[in-house]
Design a protein around this motif. Structure first.
Motif, short mmCIF file in Angstrom:
data_model
loop_
_atom_site.label_atom_id
_atom_site.label_comp_id
_atom_site.label_asym_id
_atom_site.label_seq_id
_atom_site.Cartn_x
_atom_site.Cartn_y
_atom_site.Cartn_z
N PHE A 138 0.82 -1.20 0.00
CA PHE A 138 0.00 0.00 0.00
C PHE A 138 0.86 1.25 0.00
CE2 PHE A 138 -1.95 3.21 2.96
CZ PHE A 138 -2.84 3.75 2.04
N THR A 139 0.55 2.17 -0.90
CA THR A 139 1.23 3.46 -0.97
C THR A 139 0.20 4.57 -0.94
OG1 THR A 139 3.07 2.55 -2.26
CG2 THR A 139 2.76 4.94 -2.31
N SER A 140 0.34 5.46 0.01
CA SER A 140 -0.54 6.62 0.12
C SER A 140 0.11 7.79 -0.61
CB SER A 140 -0.77 6.98 1.59
OG SER A 140 -1.34 8.26 1.71
N ALA A 206 -28.08 7.06 13.20
CA ALA A 206 -28.58 7.56 11.93
C ALA A 206 -27.71 7.04 10.80
CB ALA A 206 -28.57 9.09 11.93
N ALA A 207 -28.29 6.90 9.62
CA ALA A 207 -27.55 6.38 8.48
C ALA A 207 -26.29 7.19 8.19
CB ALA A 207 -28.45 6.34 7.25
N VAL A 208 -26.36 8.51 8.39
CA VAL A 208 -25.22 9.38 8.08
C VAL A 208 -24.06 9.19 9.04
CG1 VAL A 208 -26.66 11.13 6.97
CG2 VAL A 208 -26.23 11.27 9.44
N GLU A 209 -24.29 8.51 10.17
CA GLU A 209 -23.22 8.28 11.13
C GLU A 209 -22.28 7.16 10.71
OE1 GLU A 209 -24.25 8.85 15.48
OE2 GLU A 209 -26.24 8.34 14.68
N PHE A 210 -22.69 6.36 9.73
CA PHE A 210 -21.86 5.23 9.30
C PHE A 210 -20.96 5.63 8.13
CE2 PHE A 210 -25.50 3.24 11.32
CZ PHE A 210 -24.90 2.26 12.10
N PRO A 211 -19.67 5.33 8.21
CA PRO A 211 -18.80 5.54 7.05
C PRO A 211 -19.33 4.76 5.86
CG PRO A 211 -17.49 5.10 9.02
CD PRO A 211 -18.92 4.84 9.38
N GLU A 212 -19.26 5.37 4.70
CA GLU A 212 -19.78 4.71 3.50
C GLU A 212 -18.97 3.47 3.15
OE1 GLU A 212 -20.89 5.77 -1.17
OE2 GLU A 212 -19.94 7.26 0.14
N LEU A 213 -17.67 3.50 3.44
CA LEU A 213 -16.79 2.38 3.10
C LEU A 213 -16.29 1.70 4.37
CD1 LEU A 213 -14.96 4.14 0.13
CD2 LEU A 213 -16.89 2.53 0.05
N LEU A 214 -15.00 1.42 4.48
CA LEU A 214 -14.50 0.61 5.58
C LEU A 214 -14.11 1.41 6.82
CD1 LEU A 214 -12.26 -1.76 3.45
CD2 LEU A 214 -14.48 -2.32 4.46
N ILE A 215 -13.61 2.62 6.61
CA ILE A 215 -13.21 3.46 7.72
C ILE A 215 -13.75 4.87 7.51
CG2 ILE A 215 -11.12 2.14 8.20
CD1 ILE A 215 -9.52 4.35 6.81
N SER A 216 -13.80 5.63 8.58
CA SER A 216 -14.30 6.99 8.50
C SER A 216 -13.39 7.86 7.64
CB SER A 216 -14.38 7.58 9.91
OG SER A 216 -14.74 8.95 9.86
N ALA A 225 -7.17 12.79 6.50
CA ALA A 225 -8.29 12.55 5.60
C ALA A 225 -7.79 11.99 4.27
CB ALA A 225 -9.08 13.84 5.37
N GLY A 226 -6.67 12.52 3.79
CA GLY A 226 -6.09 12.03 2.54
C GLY A 226 -5.62 10.60 2.64
N ILE A 227 -5.04 10.23 3.78
CA ILE A 227 -4.59 8.85 3.99
C ILE A 227 -5.78 7.90 3.96
CG2 ILE A 227 -3.56 7.27 5.67
CD1 ILE A 227 -1.81 9.63 6.61
N ALA A 228 -6.89 8.30 4.59
CA ALA A 228 -8.10 7.47 4.58
C ALA A 228 -8.63 7.31 3.16
CB ALA A 228 -9.17 8.09 5.49
N HIS A 233 -9.14 4.03 -1.95
CA HIS A 233 -8.81 3.92 -3.38
C HIS A 233 -7.99 2.66 -3.64
CE1 HIS A 233 -9.30 8.57 -3.90
NE2 HIS A 233 -10.45 7.92 -3.91
N TRP A 234 -7.07 2.37 -2.72
CA TRP A 234 -6.23 1.17 -2.88
C TRP A 234 -7.09 -0.10 -2.81
CZ3 TRP A 234 -1.12 0.28 -3.90
CH2 TRP A 234 -0.64 -1.00 -3.64
#
Length: 236
Positions: A138-140, A206-216, A225-228, A233-234
């Motif tokens: 993994f490369t950020s 609430a639905a908006v409290e859940f991250p859409e993907l794996l992590i917030s 935020a960029g690392i997340a 993306h990876w």
């Protein structure tokens, strides 16, 4: 197999493989027998015994030429396999175990999932793992383009270590991991877990409290935020 509304669910569904995320496993479940596949072509079979327990049956069954396959006491499963729709199947693991943000008690990172409440395992180690191996490659791009990486701890030798440390640090000290039942509208109901207070069980998310993907992707600074984002993306 009824759903939350009492309707009969399709025997075809997917379940996420987590701890760390390894993709989605495809499942055909006819009640007394199941078939599992990681690629939609080769299937492993589990059948229910007279004692009610499940045992592994056929080790591998290919998608082609299933008319030549015979399964003892599993005719319904073979019929379901022959008539299965195109994979991937809809994901149905509606019970999710989330590592919680220590400051906000909101879902931070997805640890595990299951599709039956009785399969929700006890959580003894709430550590979130980014990859199966620390040298996953993994490369950020965010880290690669900033000098802050060189100023960090010498123990963080890879970008995989850094994203893993970043997430787990937000849950410390004494991390809390909670099982949550997700509803059709995306909201959730808190269940038990590790270090979950009684007052937290039954609480509504609430639905908006859940991250859409794996992590917030909600972080205090743009680098985090960029690392997340780079991690998601990876994985994609």
């Amino acid at each position: 197999m009824p759903d939350l509304k009492g309707n009969v669910e399709s025997p075809y569904f997917g379940v996420r493989r987590l701890g760390p995320y390894l993709g989605v496993i495809q499942i055909v479940d006819v009640g007394d027998a199941c078939a599992y596949s990681t690629n939609g072509r080769s299937w492993r079979i589990r059948q229910q015994t007279s004692s009610g327990r499940f045992r592994w049956g056929v080790t591998v069954m290919r998608g082609e030429g299933m008319d030549q396959v015979s399964l003892v006491n599993a005719e319904h499963l073979l019929d379901a396999l022959e008539k299965k729709p195109i994979t991937p199947f809809p994901v149905r693991d509606h019970f999710e175990c989330w590592l919680l943000n220590k400051a906000t008690s909101k879902p931070l990172a997805l640890l595990k999932t299951c599709y039956r409440k009785d399969e929700a395992q006890a959580i003894t180690n709430p550590h979130w793992t980014a990859f199966a191996h620390s040298n996953a490659g993994f490369t950020s791009q965010t880290l690669a383009s900033t000098v802050s990486e060189s100023k960090g701890s010498g123990l963080l030798r890879s970008h995989s270590d850094i994203v893993e440390h970043q997430v787990n640090d937000l849950a410390r000290p004494l991390a809390v991991a909670q099982w949550i039942q997700r509803c059709a509208d995306g909201s959730g109901v808190g269940l038990g877990g590790l270090r979950v207070e009684q007052s937290q069980e039954g609480r509504k998310f609430a639905a908006v409290e859940f991250p859409e993907l794996l992590i917030s992707e909600e972080w205090d600074n743009e680098i985090e935020a960029g690392i997340a984002r780079d991690y998601h993306h990876w994985q994609s």
